[in-house]
Design an enzyme around this catalytic site. Structure first.
Site, PDB file in Angstrom:
ATOM      1  N   CYS A 113      57.041  41.059  37.982  1.00  0.00           N
ATOM      2  CA  CYS A 113      56.552  39.984  38.850  1.00  0.00           C
ATOM      3  C   CYS A 113      57.282  39.986  40.202  1.00  0.00           C
ATOM      4  CB  CYS A 113      56.640  38.633  38.139  1.00  0.00           C
ATOM      5  SG  CYS A 113      55.641  37.374  38.950  1.00  0.00           S
ATOM      6  N   HIS A 218      53.773  39.637  33.388  1.00  0.00           N
ATOM      7  CA  HIS A 218      55.022  39.346  32.670  1.00  0.00           C
ATOM      8  C   HIS A 218      54.964  39.911  31.245  1.00  0.00           C
ATOM      9  CE1 HIS A 218      57.417  36.582  35.250  1.00  0.00           C
ATOM     10  NE2 HIS A 218      56.250  36.356  35.821  1.00  0.00           N
ATOM     11  N   GLU A 220      57.269  40.481  29.248  1.00  0.00           N
ATOM     12  CA  GLU A 220      58.239  39.842  28.331  1.00  0.00           C
ATOM     13  C   GLU A 220      57.625  38.635  27.616  1.00  0.00           C
ATOM     14  OE1 GLU A 220      58.103  39.291  31.459  1.00  0.00           O
ATOM     15  OE2 GLU A 220      58.823  37.286  31.972  1.00  0.00           O
TER      16      GLU A 220
END
Ligand code: MN
Length: 246
Positions: A113, A218, A220
């Site tokens: 990001c 993202h 994660e």
């Protein structure tokens, strides 16, 4: 013989914790994703002096440039916008120097990001400081305002010949989207490897680097439910391990 567990630094931010104390912190999702990928996470405080980068590089085998607030537009001649938020000048300074060093020294890294934006700015590119007001894109990239962190917001199309496609094991994925800025002018040393259907840059790779990859989404927040995204952290850890063993 003991197994080498590579160390991966994760760039941190500053925020207020309990009793309004200032904290040097990273969101736990980055820590978990790096650990599940097979590496030891190490938080890099945002006020780390750039003179400490060589000492830091002696101790890490890989790097995650994490998400966060906006980069100061003064660093790349960006258009001023009321949508710009959470600028932390110290963090900008550190991350730009860290990124340049990681590119020069071939340190494996993954930008996420804000991280893809830091990478582009660090290498001489610039950004749309607000996608909604500066482009004609109708896709909703800014789910940050509603905190829909795991929502699959739009598709990305990945260059079949890219390292990213190889790691993810495909060329089309639905991803989350928590950003209001994106790459405008691409830095010379980067290659675009992923775009949204309307053309927003969603992934880049550093040309000629052993593992210099950045994405606008993202992973994660996706890796627990999407094996392809977990593979990204595993690939980073493997690249870091190869570096550690050299
Ligand atoms: Mn997006």
């Amino acid at each position: 013989m003991t197994q080498t567990i590579p160390t991966i630094g994760i760039t941190g931010t500053s925020c207020r914790g309990k009793h309004k104390l200032m904290m040097a912190a990273v969101a736990i999702r980055y820590v978990e994703a790096v650990r599940r990928g097979g590496a030891l996470p190490l938080v890099i405080p945002p006020d780390t002096p750039t003179e400490h980068i060589p000492a830091l590089f002696d101790r890490i085998d890989g790097l995650v440039l994490s998400g966060g607030g906006d980069i100061s537009p003064s660093l790349y001649g960006g258009e001023d916008s009321p949508a710009i938020h959470d600028v932390i000048p110290q963090r900008d300074t550190l991350e730009i120097a860290l990124t340049q060093a990681a590119v020069e020294r071939g340190l494996p890294f993954l930008g996420i990001c804000r991280g893809i934006q830091v990478l582009n700015v660090a290498l001489g590119g610039d950004l749309y400081t607000d996608i909604d007001t500066q482009t004609s894109v109708t896709e909703k990239h800014n789910r940050d305002s509603t905190n829909e962190r795991t929502l699959l917001a739009h598709k990305v199309e990945i260059l079949p010949s890219s390292r990213l496609a190889q790691i993810l094991g495909g060329t089309e994925f639905e991803v989350n989207s928590l950003h209001h800025q994106s790459i405008r002018k691409l830095a010379n040393r980067l290659k675009v490897v992923a775009r949204s259907p309307e053309g927003i840059v969603e992934g880049v790779e550093v040309i000629g680097h052993p593992f210099g990859i950045a994405v606008q989404w993202h992973p994660e927040w996706m890796e627990q439910d999407h094996p392809a995204m977990q593979a990204l952290f595993r690939a980073l850890a493997e690249a870091a391990k190869r570096k550690a063993e050299r």
